[in-house]
Design an enzyme around this catalytic site. Structure first.
Site, mmCIF file in Angstrom:
data_model
loop_
_atom_site.group_PDB
_atom_site.id
_atom_site.type_symbol
_atom_site.label_atom_id
_atom_site.label_comp_id
_atom_site.label_asym_id
_atom_site.label_seq_id
_atom_site.Cartn_x
_atom_site.Cartn_y
_atom_site.Cartn_z
ATOM 1 N N ARG A 170 16.611 -39.303 -11.554
ATOM 2 C CA ARG A 170 16.024 -39.285 -10.217
ATOM 3 C C ARG A 170 14.740 -40.125 -10.275
ATOM 4 O O ARG A 170 13.898 -39.891 -11.148
ATOM 5 C CB ARG A 170 15.700 -37.836 -9.853
ATOM 6 C CG ARG A 170 15.500 -37.587 -8.398
ATOM 7 C CD ARG A 170 15.444 -36.111 -8.109
ATOM 8 N NE ARG A 170 14.277 -35.471 -8.709
ATOM 9 C CZ ARG A 170 13.999 -34.170 -8.585
ATOM 10 N NH1 ARG A 170 14.805 -33.374 -7.904
ATOM 11 N NH2 ARG A 170 12.938 -33.657 -9.154
ATOM 12 N N TYR A 193 4.617 -38.695 -3.547
ATOM 13 C CA TYR A 193 4.213 -37.294 -3.396
ATOM 14 C C TYR A 193 2.917 -37.039 -4.169
ATOM 15 O O TYR A 193 1.910 -36.577 -3.622
ATOM 16 C CB TYR A 193 5.340 -36.370 -3.877
ATOM 17 C CG TYR A 193 4.885 -34.962 -4.130
ATOM 18 C CD1 TYR A 193 4.291 -34.223 -3.111
ATOM 19 C CD2 TYR A 193 5.029 -34.363 -5.386
ATOM 20 C CE1 TYR A 193 3.844 -32.919 -3.344
ATOM 21 C CE2 TYR A 193 4.595 -33.079 -5.625
ATOM 22 C CZ TYR A 193 4.002 -32.369 -4.608
ATOM 23 O OH TYR A 193 3.556 -31.091 -4.834
HETATM 24 N N1 UDP Z 1 16.783 -31.424 -11.764
HETATM 25 C C1 UDP Z 1 18.103 -31.581 -12.131
HETATM 26 N N2 UDP Z 1 19.080 -31.143 -11.269
HETATM 27 C C2 UDP Z 1 18.784 -30.576 -10.065
HETATM 28 C C3 UDP Z 1 17.441 -30.425 -9.686
HETATM 29 C C4 UDP Z 1 16.453 -30.868 -10.562
HETATM 30 O O1 UDP Z 1 18.400 -32.093 -13.214
HETATM 31 O O2 UDP Z 1 19.715 -30.221 -9.330
HETATM 32 C C5 UDP Z 1 15.702 -31.846 -12.690
HETATM 33 C C6 UDP Z 1 14.729 -32.850 -12.120
HETATM 34 O O3 UDP Z 1 15.204 -34.175 -12.301
HETATM 35 C C7 UDP Z 1 13.479 -32.541 -12.925
HETATM 36 C C8 UDP Z 1 13.570 -31.037 -13.189
HETATM 37 O O4 UDP Z 1 14.940 -30.690 -12.985
HETATM 38 O O5 UDP Z 1 13.546 -33.201 -14.180
HETATM 39 C C9 UDP Z 1 12.715 -30.208 -12.238
HETATM 40 O O6 UDP Z 1 12.959 -30.677 -10.933
HETATM 41 P P1 UDP Z 1 12.453 -29.915 -9.646
HETATM 42 O O7 UDP Z 1 12.952 -30.686 -8.459
HETATM 43 O O8 UDP Z 1 12.823 -28.480 -9.735
HETATM 44 O O9 UDP Z 1 10.866 -29.987 -9.727
HETATM 45 P P2 UDP Z 1 9.855 -31.240 -9.849
HETATM 46 O O10 UDP Z 1 9.474 -31.285 -11.296
HETATM 47 O O11 UDP Z 1 10.543 -32.464 -9.368
HETATM 48 O O12 UDP Z 1 8.721 -30.843 -8.969
#
Ligand code: UDP
Length: 327
Positions: free
Chosen positions: A276, A141
């Site tokens: 993740r 991404y």
């Molecule tokens: N996250 C989490 N649980 C969820 C969704 C996201 O722990 O159900 C964590 C994710 O691993 C990251 C943070 O929350 O560390 C923000 O994730 P998000 O997908 O909102 O935004 P990103 O930073 O990936 O654009």
């Protein structure tokens, strides 16, 4: 001004379209409605349903509209998905971006405000992140967004395009009418609020052994209204950025959940899940340049306000835009 907004049916795009229309601009939305919502397009804007992967579709739209500027949101934006299907990201974000840049070149449209991302920095050596931090994406991404930034740089040098790069941190919050509705939803705040709405049992915490004070990832959450404001300012600035857009304050996953408990009054159970892939531990912005050059000051920096606004929208739209009609 007459503005062509790609992705204007999406989350940040739709909020920006609403703001542009409020300011009296003429807005045309170009969106394939694959992940966006017809109902989210402001009724004052014209909607052209088209796909950037089709070069003729965007060239025809550019010729028909002849905008003063383009604001380019249309893209795929999920870190996790990009680690499984990178091809989607290079096709939509890079090839689609190329078709857009070509359409602009052919029609003679110069200014483009581009939705880039803090994901272009990857795992930074230090935080807060300035715009001079080396860009080393940790997922496809971020890589796809960086590739389009670089493409636009060459179009600027050779074809005199005027790209303004806005690197968003974590967009969140809502307006009264417009909010975040992705399918599947993977973002933290909407996922947390789904538990509060009783639509899911527990929030997965993706990793609790990161090198952060509470072991969960830290992000810089920025209200979508503040992002929209930055786009309006970027339309007329003599500068091209790049600009980091964030509050400069980081919150961990656990802090976000705690805030949501306070806002909703719901206990919001959690469960620890594996990390993740592609997630950097800490992303926090130094947005000094946007503040000084764009005169941009976030009006809703407080996490409580952000979560409250999101909660108001999710409570009013428990099933997102599904079922509502374009007004
Ligand atoms: N996250 C989490 N649980 C969820 C969704 C996201 O722990 O159900 C964590 C994710 O691993 C990251 C943070 O929350 O560390 C923000 O994730 P998000 O997908 O909102 O935004 P990103 O930073 O990936 O654009």
């Amino acid at each position: 001004m007459k503005i062509l907004v790609t992705g204007g049916a999406g989350y940040i795009g739709s909020v920006t379209v609403e703001r542009l229309a409020d300011d009296g601009h003429t807005v045309v939305v170009f969106d394939n409605l694959e992940r966006g919502h017809r109902e989210a397009v402001d009724p004052r804007a014209r909607l052209i349903v088209g796909d950037l992967r089709n070069p003729d579709a965007i060239l025809d739209a550019m010729r028909a509209v002849r905008p003063d500027a383009v604001i380019h949101f249309a893209a795929l934006a999920l870190v996790g998905e990009s680690m499984e299907q990178p091809e989607l990201y290079f096709h939509n974000n890079v090839v689609g971006g190329f078709h857009l840049a070509e359409a602009m070149r052919k029609v003679g449209v110069r200014r483009i405000i581009f939705s880039s991302t803090c994901a272009t920095y990857g795992i930074p050596d230090q935080v807060p992140i300035t715009e001079d931090t080396p860009q080393r994406p940790a997922n496809p991404y971020g890589e796809s967004k960086l590739q389009f930034e670089r493409m636009l740089r060459w179009y600027e040098i050779i074809h005199k395009l005027e790209p303004v790069f806005l690197r968003y941190f974590n967009a969140c919050g809502a307006t009264e009418r417009l909010g975040e509705d992705h399918d599947p939803e993977t973002h933290l705040i909407p996922n947390v609020l789904r538990v509060a709405l009783g639509q899911s049992d527990a929030v997965p915490i993706f990793g609790h052994d990161y090198p952060t004070p509470d072991g969960t990832c830290i992000r810089d959450y920025i209200h979508v209204l503040d992002l929209a404001d930055a786009h309006v300012r970027a339309l007329e600035t003599p500068h091209l950025g790049p600009y980091n857009l964030g509050n400069g304050q980081g919150f961990s996953v656990l802090e976000v959940i705690e805030t949501a408990r306070a806002v909703t009054g719901h206990p919001i159970p959690t469960r620890i899940a594996p990390r993740r892939l592609g997630d950097p531990p800490v992303l926090v912005a130094d947005a000094t340049r946007a503040r000084t050059q764009l005169g941009w000051t976030p009006k809703c920096p407080d996490l409580h306000t952000i979560v409250q606004d999101a909660w108001n929208w999710h409570r009013a739209h428990p099933h997102g835009y599904a079922g509502s009609k374009r007004r």
